[in-house]
Motif scaffolding. Structure first.
Motif, PDB file in Angstrom:
ATOM      1  N   PHE A 199      35.117  33.178  36.768  1.00  0.00           N
ATOM      2  CA  PHE A 199      34.422  34.104  37.614  1.00  0.00           C
ATOM      3  C   PHE A 199      34.770  33.801  38.903  1.00  0.00           C
ATOM      4  O   PHE A 199      34.610  32.503  39.440  1.00  0.00           O
ATOM      5  CB  PHE A 199      32.884  33.995  37.297  1.00  0.00           C
ATOM      6  CG  PHE A 199      32.021  35.123  38.068  1.00  0.00           C
ATOM      7  CD1 PHE A 199      31.742  36.090  37.175  1.00  0.00           C
ATOM      8  CD2 PHE A 199      31.774  35.010  39.628  1.00  0.00           C
ATOM      9  CE1 PHE A 199      30.988  37.067  37.938  1.00  0.00           C
ATOM     10  CE2 PHE A 199      30.867  36.110  39.987  1.00  0.00           C
ATOM     11  CZ  PHE A 199      30.512  37.101  39.196  1.00  0.00           C
ATOM     12  N   ASP A 200      35.302  34.582  39.678  1.00  0.00           N
ATOM     13  CA  ASP A 200      35.480  34.164  41.260  1.00  0.00           C
ATOM     14  C   ASP A 200      34.291  34.598  42.015  1.00  0.00           C
ATOM     15  O   ASP A 200      33.520  35.608  42.039  1.00  0.00           O
ATOM     16  CB  ASP A 200      36.624  35.512  41.598  1.00  0.00           C
ATOM     17  CG  ASP A 200      37.154  35.019  42.976  1.00  0.00           C
ATOM     18  OD1 ASP A 200      36.502  35.032  44.005  1.00  0.00           O
ATOM     19  OD2 ASP A 200      38.458  34.997  43.003  1.00  0.00           O
ATOM     20  N   VAL A 201      33.922  33.478  42.530  1.00  0.00           N
ATOM     21  CA  VAL A 201      32.655  33.008  43.351  1.00  0.00           C
ATOM     22  C   VAL A 201      32.759  33.971  44.799  1.00  0.00           C
ATOM     23  O   VAL A 201      31.919  34.681  45.153  1.00  0.00           O
ATOM     24  CB  VAL A 201      32.255  31.831  43.680  1.00  0.00           C
ATOM     25  CG1 VAL A 201      30.971  31.772  44.609  1.00  0.00           C
ATOM     26  CG2 VAL A 201      31.858  31.161  42.293  1.00  0.00           C
ATOM     27  N   ALA A 202      34.041  34.081  45.384  1.00  0.00           N
ATOM     28  CA  ALA A 202      34.237  34.768  46.463  1.00  0.00           C
ATOM     29  C   ALA A 202      34.091  36.154  46.402  1.00  0.00           C
ATOM     30  O   ALA A 202      33.345  36.962  47.217  1.00  0.00           O
ATOM     31  CB  ALA A 202      35.539  34.425  47.268  1.00  0.00           C
ATOM     32  N   THR A 203      34.730  36.941  45.366  1.00  0.00           N
ATOM     33  CA  THR A 203      34.634  38.220  45.304  1.00  0.00           C
ATOM     34  C   THR A 203      33.628  38.780  44.461  1.00  0.00           C
ATOM     35  O   THR A 203      33.393  40.133  44.304  1.00  0.00           O
ATOM     36  CB  THR A 203      36.006  38.804  44.725  1.00  0.00           C
ATOM     37  OG1 THR A 203      36.302  38.270  43.124  1.00  0.00           O
ATOM     38  CG2 THR A 203      37.300  38.331  45.640  1.00  0.00           C
ATOM     39  N   GLY A 204      33.199  37.938  43.595  1.00  0.00           N
ATOM     40  CA  GLY A 204      32.034  38.408  42.536  1.00  0.00           C
ATOM     41  C   GLY A 204      32.793  39.107  41.473  1.00  0.00           C
ATOM     42  O   GLY A 204      31.771  39.826  40.603  1.00  0.00           O
ATOM     43  N   ARG A 205      33.881  39.036  41.126  1.00  0.00           N
ATOM     44  CA  ARG A 205      34.641  39.518  40.104  1.00  0.00           C
ATOM     45  C   ARG A 205      34.703  38.556  38.894  1.00  0.00           C
ATOM     46  O   ARG A 205      35.177  37.540  39.288  1.00  0.00           O
ATOM     47  CB  ARG A 205      35.798  40.131  40.599  1.00  0.00           C
ATOM     48  CG  ARG A 205      35.451  41.232  41.335  1.00  0.00           C
ATOM     49  CD  ARG A 205      37.038  41.814  41.889  1.00  0.00           C
ATOM     50  NE  ARG A 205      36.536  42.907  43.038  1.00  0.00           N
ATOM     51  CZ  ARG A 205      37.727  43.559  43.660  1.00  0.00           C
ATOM     52  NH1 ARG A 205      38.848  43.346  43.448  1.00  0.00           N
ATOM     53  NH2 ARG A 205      37.435  44.654  44.465  1.00  0.00           N
ATOM     54  N   PRO A 206      34.686  38.918  37.600  1.00  0.00           N
ATOM     55  CA  PRO A 206      35.317  38.240  36.734  1.00  0.00           C
ATOM     56  C   PRO A 206      36.837  37.805  36.606  1.00  0.00           C
ATOM     57  O   PRO A 206      37.446  38.480  37.010  1.00  0.00           O
ATOM     58  CB  PRO A 206      35.108  39.063  35.380  1.00  0.00           C
ATOM     59  CG  PRO A 206      34.810  40.578  35.808  1.00  0.00           C
ATOM     60  CD  PRO A 206      34.299  40.338  37.102  1.00  0.00           C
ATOM     61  N   GLY A 207      37.156  36.599  36.210  1.00  0.00           N
ATOM     62  CA  GLY A 207      38.400  36.331  35.967  1.00  0.00           C
ATOM     63  C   GLY A 207      38.653  36.164  34.706  1.00  0.00           C
ATOM     64  O   GLY A 207      38.113  36.950  33.710  1.00  0.00           O
ATOM     65  N   GLU A 208      39.731  35.552  34.313  1.00  0.00           N
ATOM     66  CA  GLU A 208      40.438  35.556  32.808  1.00  0.00           C
ATOM     67  C   GLU A 208      39.659  34.713  31.895  1.00  0.00           C
ATOM     68  O   GLU A 208      38.893  33.534  32.582  1.00  0.00           O
ATOM     69  CB  GLU A 208      42.078  35.057  32.999  1.00  0.00           C
ATOM     70  CG  GLU A 208      42.544  34.598  31.572  1.00  0.00           C
ATOM     71  CD  GLU A 208      43.864  33.921  31.886  1.00  0.00           C
ATOM     72  OE1 GLU A 208      44.391  33.705  30.699  1.00  0.00           O
ATOM     73  OE2 GLU A 208      43.993  33.622  33.005  1.00  0.00           O
TER      74      GLU A 208
END
Length: 371
Positions: A126-135
């Motif tokens: 999970f990308d903490v900066a963008t709030g978007r899920p990662g791989e």
């Protein structure tokens, strides 16, 4: 503080294929330098503060900005700033991208947060900066599993302890890197007693006061392991020579009051009044109860390979001693923490610990370490 030149630690030269021996006497153990822990931050001092209604905190890691990410193993995952204020919840319960059912081995690399989910059998990012899920990638861990650890922001290491012919026999166990394609290389091989019998998936109940497996794998794949019955720890840095620590201190004996208390707990948990009413396996656990406590309770490998080891506290202790060694086996000193404290993250100069407060509500404390 200068290193103690006269410190009674013996480093024995052995062939390169073997572990280097680091042997410490009881005198050296007692005279080790005490490290000063300076509290520099505390999160959730007030259990009523926003974001602090945790039943327990199983994961706590520092962010790059000096803040905190904390989680219960069932969720939620929450972010706090360096001043202690709640920022937001990270991700949510579920099975979709970036979501969780369980949170184990929380880890961060840059702004990329990762954890292992036992229910979904995957490493989730999970990308903490963008709030978007990662791989996210599926990881099928082996059946003979005694522990698992997230490393390098996404790989898994499994501690595999095979079944034995007789319960309690010593076997060759392995810390093995596991990828979504299956098992790959072995980081370390250790000797460990097995609680499983060949042909049975059910572990055999161990005698009262038996040691458990005490082990950890750091974020950079540094391995530490102990069978815990004695103060012996085998350390396998990812780079550099492996070493084996032995501290020659006496074990804490089991007194009759300790045994009576343990038996009373067995009766309560089984909802019976007498030992004769217990299941045969429980009666055997009592009959074969050990006469000494395990010498080690836990250990933690920090981000830079610094090793924190918690011996079993002495009877009546009001604080817990943690012995601190460098990645290469140099004694750095020892520190004292509350009995409830669990070290979760850190490096040579700082740690994060989860500490229970007077009302048993969990808080997270950052300590700077001074010598």
């Amino acid at each position: 503080m200068k290193w103690l030149a006269c410190f009674a630690v013996v480093v024995a030269a052995v062939p390169a294929s073997a572990q280097r021996a680091v042997i410490e006497t009881a005198t050296a153990y007692r005279s080790a330098p005490r490290l000063q822990l300076v509290e520099t931050a505390r999160w959730c001092r007030d259990a009523e503060a926003p974001g602090c209604d945790f039943a327990s905190i199983s994961e706590a890691i520092a962010t790059n900005e000096g803040g905190l990410l904390a989680a219960n193993y069932r969720g939620p995952i929450r972010q706090f700033d360096r001043a202690g204020a709640f920022v937001r919840e990270v991700s949510r319960k579920g099975a979709g991208p970036g979501e969780y059912r369980f949170v184990h081995s929380l880890q961060i690399r840059g702004q990329q947060l990762a954890w292992y989910d036992q229910a979904l059998r995957r490493v989730t990012r999970f990308d903490v900066a963008t709030g978007r899920p990662g791989e996210s990638n599926a990881v099928n861990l082996p059946m003979a599993l005694a522990g698992f650890y997230l490393v390098d922001g996404g790989d898994m290491v499994a501690l595999e302890v095979p079944a034995a012919t007789r319960a309690g026999d010593t076997v060759s166990a392995a810390f093995r890197v596991v990828t979504n394609a299956g098992a790959s290389r072995v980081l370390a091989t250790v000797r460990q007693s097995s609680h499983y019998l060949q042909g049975s998936p059910v572990p055999v109940a161990q005698p009262l006061f038996s040691p458990g497996i005490v082990a950890d794998v750091g974020w950079n794949k540094d391995v530490a392991h102990s069978s815990a019955s004695r103060y012996e720890v085998s350390v396998y840095p990812l780079s550099g020579s492996p070493w084996r620590l032995t501290v020659n201190i006496p074990a804490r004996p089991v007194l009759s009051a300790d045994r009576d208390s343990a038996i009373a707990e067995e009766l309560r948990s089984s909802n019976v009044r007498t030992v004769a009413e217990l299941a045969p396996e429980a009666q055997e656990r009592i009959r074969r109860a050990r006469t000494a406590y395990p010498q080690l309770e836990s250990l933690r490998v920090l981000r830079d390979g610094t090793l924190w080891i918690r011996p079993t506290p002495a009877r009546g202790a009001t604080v817990a001693r943690w012995d601190v060694f460098s990645r290469t086996g140099t004694r750095l000193g020892y520190a004292e923490l509350p009995l409830s404290a669990a070290v979760k993250d850190g490096a040579e100069r700082w740690i994060l610990a989860v500490v229970l407060q007077a009302d048993d509500a969990p808080s997270v404390v950052r300590y700077d370490i001074r010598r």
